[in-house]
Structures are given as C-alpha cells and as structure tokens.
Design a protein around this motif. Structure first.
Motif, mmCIF file in Angstrom:
data_model
loop_
_atom_site.group_PDB
_atom_site.id
_atom_site.type_symbol
_atom_site.label_atom_id
_atom_site.label_comp_id
_atom_site.label_asym_id
_atom_site.label_seq_id
_atom_site.Cartn_x
_atom_site.Cartn_y
_atom_site.Cartn_z
ATOM 1 N N GLN A 21 -42.764 -27.637 -22.470
ATOM 2 C CA GLN A 21 -41.411 -27.080 -22.465
ATOM 3 C C GLN A 21 -40.946 -26.754 -23.869
ATOM 4 O O GLN A 21 -40.192 -25.790 -24.080
ATOM 5 N N ARG A 22 -41.408 -27.498 -24.869
ATOM 6 C CA ARG A 22 -41.080 -27.165 -26.254
ATOM 7 C C ARG A 22 -41.726 -25.841 -26.653
ATOM 8 O O ARG A 22 -41.139 -25.057 -27.406
ATOM 9 N N VAL A 23 -42.942 -25.583 -26.170
ATOM 10 C CA VAL A 23 -43.587 -24.292 -26.432
ATOM 11 C C VAL A 23 -42.763 -23.171 -25.822
ATOM 12 O O VAL A 23 -42.530 -22.120 -26.437
ATOM 13 N N SER A 24 -42.297 -23.385 -24.598
ATOM 14 C CA SER A 24 -41.470 -22.398 -23.917
ATOM 15 C C SER A 24 -40.184 -22.130 -24.689
ATOM 16 O O SER A 24 -39.758 -20.975 -24.845
ATOM 17 N N ASP A 69 -33.174 -21.558 -17.155
ATOM 18 C CA ASP A 69 -33.083 -21.816 -15.726
ATOM 19 C C ASP A 69 -33.665 -23.186 -15.405
ATOM 20 O O ASP A 69 -34.869 -23.346 -15.240
ATOM 21 N N GLU A 70 -32.801 -24.203 -15.345
ATOM 22 C CA GLU A 70 -33.184 -25.589 -15.061
ATOM 23 C C GLU A 70 -34.442 -25.993 -15.829
ATOM 24 O O GLU A 70 -35.432 -26.450 -15.239
ATOM 25 N N PRO A 71 -34.425 -25.869 -17.156
ATOM 26 C CA PRO A 71 -35.656 -26.072 -17.931
ATOM 27 C C PRO A 71 -36.166 -27.503 -17.972
ATOM 28 O O PRO A 71 -37.332 -27.724 -18.296
ATOM 29 N N LEU A 72 -35.322 -28.480 -17.629
ATOM 30 C CA LEU A 72 -35.742 -29.879 -17.758
ATOM 31 C C LEU A 72 -35.996 -30.553 -16.418
ATOM 32 O O LEU A 72 -36.351 -31.730 -16.378
ATOM 33 N N ALA A 104 -37.063 -38.691 -16.680
ATOM 34 C CA ALA A 104 -35.730 -38.948 -17.222
ATOM 35 C C ALA A 104 -35.727 -39.109 -18.734
ATOM 36 O O ALA A 104 -34.858 -38.583 -19.432
ATOM 37 N N GLU A 105 -36.711 -39.849 -19.273
ATOM 38 C CA GLU A 105 -36.750 -40.088 -20.719
ATOM 39 C C GLU A 105 -36.980 -38.796 -21.486
ATOM 40 O O GLU A 105 -36.343 -38.547 -22.515
ATOM 41 N N LEU A 106 -37.889 -37.958 -20.984
ATOM 42 C CA LEU A 106 -38.144 -36.672 -21.634
ATOM 43 C C LEU A 106 -36.933 -35.753 -21.574
ATOM 44 O O LEU A 106 -36.649 -35.018 -22.515
ATOM 45 N N ARG A 107 -36.224 -35.782 -20.456
ATOM 46 C CA ARG A 107 -35.022 -34.948 -20.333
ATOM 47 C C ARG A 107 -34.004 -35.313 -21.394
ATOM 48 O O ARG A 107 -33.395 -34.436 -22.017
ATOM 49 N N MET A 108 -33.798 -36.606 -21.600
ATOM 50 C CA MET A 108 -32.857 -37.052 -22.618
ATOM 51 C C MET A 108 -33.276 -36.579 -24.005
ATOM 52 O O MET A 108 -32.460 -36.128 -24.811
ATOM 53 N N SER A 152 -25.054 -34.476 -15.708
ATOM 54 C CA SER A 152 -25.152 -35.125 -17.013
ATOM 55 C C SER A 152 -25.650 -34.159 -18.080
ATOM 56 O O SER A 152 -25.208 -34.206 -19.231
ATOM 57 N N GLU A 153 -26.583 -33.256 -17.717
ATOM 58 C CA GLU A 153 -27.046 -32.241 -18.667
ATOM 59 C C GLU A 153 -25.904 -31.328 -19.080
ATOM 60 O O GLU A 153 -25.707 -31.034 -20.264
ATOM 61 N N ALA A 154 -25.166 -30.844 -18.094
ATOM 62 C CA ALA A 154 -24.061 -29.926 -18.381
ATOM 63 C C ALA A 154 -23.019 -30.595 -19.273
ATOM 64 O O ALA A 154 -22.554 -30.012 -20.265
ATOM 65 N N PHE A 155 -22.652 -31.827 -18.959
ATOM 66 C CA PHE A 155 -21.616 -32.521 -19.733
ATOM 67 C C PHE A 155 -22.094 -32.858 -21.141
ATOM 68 O O PHE A 155 -21.308 -32.858 -22.084
ATOM 69 N N ALA A 156 -23.373 -33.155 -21.284
ATOM 70 C CA ALA A 156 -23.892 -33.566 -22.585
ATOM 71 C C ALA A 156 -23.969 -32.411 -23.577
ATOM 72 O O ALA A 156 -23.792 -32.622 -24.785
ATOM 73 N N MET A 157 -24.216 -31.185 -23.089
ATOM 74 C CA MET A 157 -24.554 -30.104 -24.009
ATOM 75 C C MET A 157 -23.557 -28.953 -24.082
ATOM 76 O O MET A 157 -23.443 -28.300 -25.114
ATOM 77 N N ALA A 158 -22.833 -28.673 -23.019
ATOM 78 C CA ALA A 158 -22.093 -27.414 -22.932
ATOM 79 C C ALA A 158 -20.748 -27.438 -23.651
ATOM 80 O O ALA A 158 -20.077 -28.468 -23.711
#
Length: 356
Positions: free
Chosen positions: A146-149, A164-167, A172-176, A201-207
């Motif tokens: 995913q880092r390459v992407s 588009d839902e990349p994680l 769970a640990e990698l997503r964080m 949680s993704e949306a709240f953490a980053m957006a």
C-alpha cells in the motif's frame, strides 16, 4: 478548487447519487463516510472522470470537467489514485512503479532521467521504502504494497489525490500506522485529498471535513467534532457512534423529556430536524448513572459490558433501551438488575441538566 453542482448518477432505474452539492478547497482533506451502497465510490469515480453524471456539473479550478454532455477523462486531469486492492504490476519493481507516472502522467514535468531518479528516491523516502526499491510486489507485505501504491500516486505531484478505502485490506495495527503516513503525505504535498471509507475512526482521525452519505444523498458535511457533537439527522447520529433519542417537548429553548418531566435540558446546538420531531440526541457518555434505593429508579440495567477503561450499560426505560458509557472509577460498578437514576450532562457547556 472543486465544485459539484446538483450531481446525480443513475444506473437504469437505480439512483446512485441524488443532487450532490460539494465544494472542496485547495489542499483540503475530505473524507466521504457512509455504509455500503450509499454512493461514495460512485462519487469518487465521477471525480476521477471514469463516468459522466446523469445530471449536474463538476468544475475544477473554474473549468467544467464533467456534465451530462461531456466528461474530461482521467488522463487529462491532474489526479492520483490509491486503490483498496493495491493494483500493483507483478513484473515491475518498487522503483519502476513510482517511476511509471513520472514518464506517462500528462501533468508530470517533462525532465531528464536524473531528475526522475531523484524524485523516485524522494518519494520512496516519504513512504519509508527507499531500501525496497528493487523488490517486486510478491516480496512485500500488505502494508509495504500500500505504501508503493501511495508513492506511485503522489510521485507526479497531483492536485487531487483520490483514495478508495485504501486501508481496508490491512490489519488494525497497520491501518493505524498508515493513517499517520497519509497525514504526513498530506502535509508534505498539500494536495487535496478525497478519501472514501466506511471506517469512522479513519475519517475522524484524518479529515478536515467529513461528508456523511446515505442512499445517494449527503446527510451532513462538517468538521469531525461537529459531526459527532451536533449531528443533523438520526442517520448521522447513529452511524457516527451510538446515540439515544429521547422524546419530549422543546419549550423556551429548553427540552422537557417525557421520561423526566421535572427536568429542563439546555440546548447544546441540537439541529432543527430534531426539534421539529420533539427529540433530543444523547450520546452514551453524556449520561451517568446512580444506583436507586428500593427499586425507585428511572430504569433497570439489562446488560453490563466491561471495556477496560469504560463500562457499557444497556438500561431499560419503559419500552426503550438506552446505552450509557461510564468511566470506571473503582473496582465496583453497577450490576444487571440494578435500579438506577440518570444524570444528564451537557458536554458542550459542561453543565448538568436543570432540575425544577
């Protein structure tokens, strides 16, 4: 800047999007949040230029790029894309993946091989893969793929990065870990990001702002803290965390709950939608519970769930079941069958309910 005006998209008799209006500022991080089938991926495809809208127009930096009659294809838009499935080519090394858009992307600067080599190294450093440049996809972990992407998408310095839902395919640990990577990339590139997810949680953490979608409509667009503390509809209130809907009467800027007619709850920014319906949305942590004597309480505890720092209670109040989350203050806590009183706390003004 990106402006969507009245964008609709139908597949035969099925409406995937219904009159979407959305403005995305330069350098803004927008998360599109909603359940499966709500239209968020269709919206992303329209932003990418993969399809035309059934109604409405889309402009980028003042130029119309999509309408009912015409659509500017993806290769003529300065965008990058990150997919859920990584979409890596098995015959290319990590280096070649990142170099590819620098050669073929329409908006990549036309420069010599030396500059491209430096840019590839720079981007690989950004995603922590400089030492993996000569590896192939089958030699990488899911997080590394995913880092390459990500690196491939940001290499040509796009104005707009679509994710588009990349994680979702990662643990769970990698997503964080990758959340932090994406936030750092956003700061370094200053590209506008549209991030599709069903993970709150993704949306709240980053957006910077969250677009909550349901059945092809936008229910609410706001900053994360506003989405959580001041939901505008029942769907937003329940989809973004849990919520209890208390029935009652709004009078003189106060709320009189049916179950607690002697109380007056202050208006903490409750939307007109709820006021018209005689409702007050209460998050589980906006209540605390006190054990009642002789079974004289307002409710009976039906379920207790230990959650480490919190205790989650389900309380039967008449025909309703309300959810209450409390911080653990000691080794003892309420048990199933206990009769309890509710204490409502206004989190915005840090007041308890007014009792008369």
């Amino acid at each position: 800047m990106i402006q969507l005006n009245g964008i609709s998209k139908s597949y035969g008799n099925v409406s995937a999007l219904r009159g979407i209006d959305l403005f995305i500022k330069e350098g803004e991080f927008i998360a599109i949040l909603g359940p499966s089938g709500c239209g968020k991926t269709t919206l992303l495809k329209l932003l990418a230029g993969f399809m035309k809208p059934t109604k409405g127009t889309m402009t980028m930096n003042g130029t119309i790029v999509a309408s009912v009659d015409n659509v500017l294809p993806p290769e003529k838009r300065n965008i990058g894309m990150v997919f859920q499935s990584f979409a890596l080519w098995p015959h290319m090394t990590v280096y070649e993946h990142v170099q590819f858009p620098l050669i073929h992307h329409s908006f990549a600067p036309k420069v010599d091989k030396k500059w491209r080599d430096e840019r590839v190294k720079q981007v690989l450093r950004m995603v922590g893969l400089e030492s993996f440049a000569q590896r192939y996809p089958h030699e990488l972990s899911g997080g590394q793929k995913q880092r390459v992407s990500l690196a491939r998408a940001i290499a040509p310095e796009p104005n707009l990065l679509l994710m588009d839902e990349p994680l979702s395919a990662l643990d769970a640990e990698l997503r964080m870990e990758l959340r932090k990577e994406i936030q750092q990339i956003h700061k370094q590139t200053n590209a506008s990001i549209v991030y599709v997810t069903h993970d709150q949680s993704e949306a709240f953490a980053m957006a910077d702002r969250i677009v909550v979608m349901n059945r092809g409509n936008i229910e609410q667009i706001d900053r994360p803290e506003i989405i959580f503390s001041r939901p505008k509809t029942e769907f937003v209130a329940t989809f973004v965390g849990k919520c209890n809907f208390v029935k009652g009467l709004w009078k003189d800027g106060r709320f009189i709950p049916n179950q607690f007619p002697n109380e007056r709850w202050p208006d903490s920014g409750v939307s007109s939608h709820f006021k018209k319906r005689g409702l007050y949305p209460v998050r589980p942590d906006q209540w605390s519970l006190k054990k009642a004597k002789d079974g004289s309480g307002q409710g009976i505890i039906k379920f207790v769930q230990y959650q480490g720092k919190e205790i989650h209670y389900i309380v039967q109040v008449g025909e309703k079941e309300w959810t209450v989350h409390e911080q653990i203050q000691s080794s003892t806590y309420l048990q199933e069958g206990d009769s309890v009183h509710f204490v409502f706390k206004n989190k915005v003004r840090n007041q308890e309910a007014i009792v008369i």
